[in-house]
Design an enzyme around this catalytic site. Structure first.
Site, PDB file in Angstrom:
ATOM      1  CE  LYS A  49      -0.150   1.961   4.657  1.00 45.82           C
ATOM      2  NZ  LYS A  49      -0.591   3.457   5.016  1.00 45.82           N
ATOM      3  CD  GLN A  93      -1.777   4.644   8.230  1.00 45.37           C
ATOM      4  OE1 GLN A  93      -0.745   4.214   7.611  1.00 45.37           O
ATOM      5  NE2 GLN A  93      -3.272   4.179   7.892  1.00 45.37           N
ATOM      6  CG  ASP A 116       0.902   8.693   2.253  1.00 43.76           C
ATOM      7  OD1 ASP A 116       0.344   7.782   1.488  1.00 43.76           O
ATOM      8  OD2 ASP A 116       0.795   8.824   3.394  1.00 43.76           O
TER       9      ASP A 116
HETATM   10  N1  GUN Z   1      -5.025   6.257   6.277  1.00 44.32           N
HETATM   11  C1  GUN Z   1      -5.670   5.574   5.206  1.00 44.32           C
HETATM   12  N2  GUN Z   1      -5.236   5.641   3.951  1.00 44.32           N
HETATM   13  C2  GUN Z   1      -4.235   6.149   4.090  1.00 44.32           C
HETATM   14  C3  GUN Z   1      -3.042   6.485   3.180  1.00 44.32           C
HETATM   15  O1  GUN Z   1      -3.042   6.046   1.963  1.00 44.32           O
HETATM   16  N3  GUN Z   1      -1.883   7.105   3.630  1.00 44.32           N
HETATM   17  C4  GUN Z   1      -1.593   7.578   4.984  1.00 44.32           C
HETATM   18  N4  GUN Z   1      -0.748   8.071   5.328  1.00 44.32           N
HETATM   19  N5  GUN Z   1      -2.726   7.276   5.815  1.00 44.32           N
HETATM   20  C5  GUN Z   1      -3.754   6.608   5.444  1.00 44.32           C
END
Ligand code: GUN
Length: 279
Positions: A49, A93, A116
């Site tokens: 990311k 995350q 998100d």
């Molecule tokens: N863990 C797995 N997929 C995601 C996501 O799309 N966002 C976040 N914040 N954590 C994750």
């Protein structure tokens, strides 16, 4: 033989487009990612990311907190980012270490910085079909992929396997908002293959390798594989028995190179959109 839905190619197109648009901005979008603990998969996702945000020309900051971070420390960080004008998008995350409940934190992120789309306000707006500030990244990426390959959603029988708050539930809602007939299946569903065989669009998000076999798929169906798991030999595996299902499906996503890259592209789009919205 199914047409392969190339998520890598589409994500590159989206990322290049955002990069071009970002060059024209007076101030750069800022993405802040919070990583708590040492989950190996999360460490890889977060690095990716960060890399893609930097590639797009964004300011990208990763806050790495230790496994034993306390609730107050994490709340304080979220609060300071909520008040930081340079932070357009805040991403916590998941999963968090076991002693922390994600829902103690996700609703503390400013909904206008919730990149998100996990805040209850954004989840509620999605349910009401009322323009959330962000749409969850994986479902958004899947919709972009369906759109790219001109898959008709309206009136289609869509079956979503998996009911997570990150993928299954928001995806089902998005498909419903686009007038699909949506069935949600999960670990307690009976006669799973009878349901999956009805699907014009079958989306599997379970993390169980090869749970979708050829006999469970209708001829010509669109098959989207959200699963990604590393097996004992280090090979990435999806939910779908790709080699056999591709013989019968109309369209299919590969693992890797299907949904995964689309998730990141959506995150970059979401960050850009939150920045623009603020301007
Ligand atoms: N863990 C797995 N997929 C995601 C996501 O799309 N966002 C976040 N914040 N954590 C994750």
């Amino acid at each position: 033989m199914a047409q392969i839905m190339d998520g890598k190619a589409l994500s590159n197109k989206i990322l290049n487009d955002i990069k071009e648009k970002t060059r024209l901005l007076k101030t750069k979008p800022g993405l802040c990612v919070i990583l708590v603990g040492n989950n190996p998969a999360s460490q890889i996702y977060v690095k990716n990311k960060e890399k893609q945000a930097q590639n797009a020309g964004f300011n990208s900051t990763v806050y790495k907190l230790s496994e034993n971070t306390g609730k107050d420390e994490l709340l304080n960080l979220i609060n300071s980012l909520n008040n930081d004008d340079a932070a357009d998008g805040i991403l916590l995350q998941l999963p968090l270490p076991k002693h922390l409940n994600p829902y103690d934190f996700l609703d503390k992120i400013d909904p206008k910085k919730d990149v998100d789309g996990f805040h209850p306000i954004n989840a509620g707006k999605l349910m009401l079909n009322e323009n959330p500030y962000s749409i969850p990244c994986t479902p958004k990426g899947i919709l972009a992929l369906l759109d790219e390959y001109k898959i008709r959603i309206e009136g289609a029988n869509a079956v979503v396997l998996g009911r997570s708050n990150i993928v299954g539930k928001p995806l089902a809602q998005l498909l419903l908002n686009k007038n699909a007939t949506v069935t949600m299946a999960h670990s307690k569903t009976k006669n799973l293959s009878e349901i999956t065989k009805q699907a014009d669009i079958l989306i599997s998000a379970t993390g169980c390798p090869d749970i979708i076999t050829k006999d469970m798929v209708k001829e010509g169906a669109v098959v989207i594989d959200v699963g990604i798991i590393r097996d004992d030999n280090g090979k990435l595996r999806g939910d779908v028995d790709f080699n056999n299902v591709k013989e019968i499906a109309g369209f299919i996503t590969p693992v890797p190179g299907g949904v995964g890259p689309m998730t990141i592209a959506s995150l970059i789009q979401n960050t850009y959109n939150l920045h623009i919205f603020k301007e």
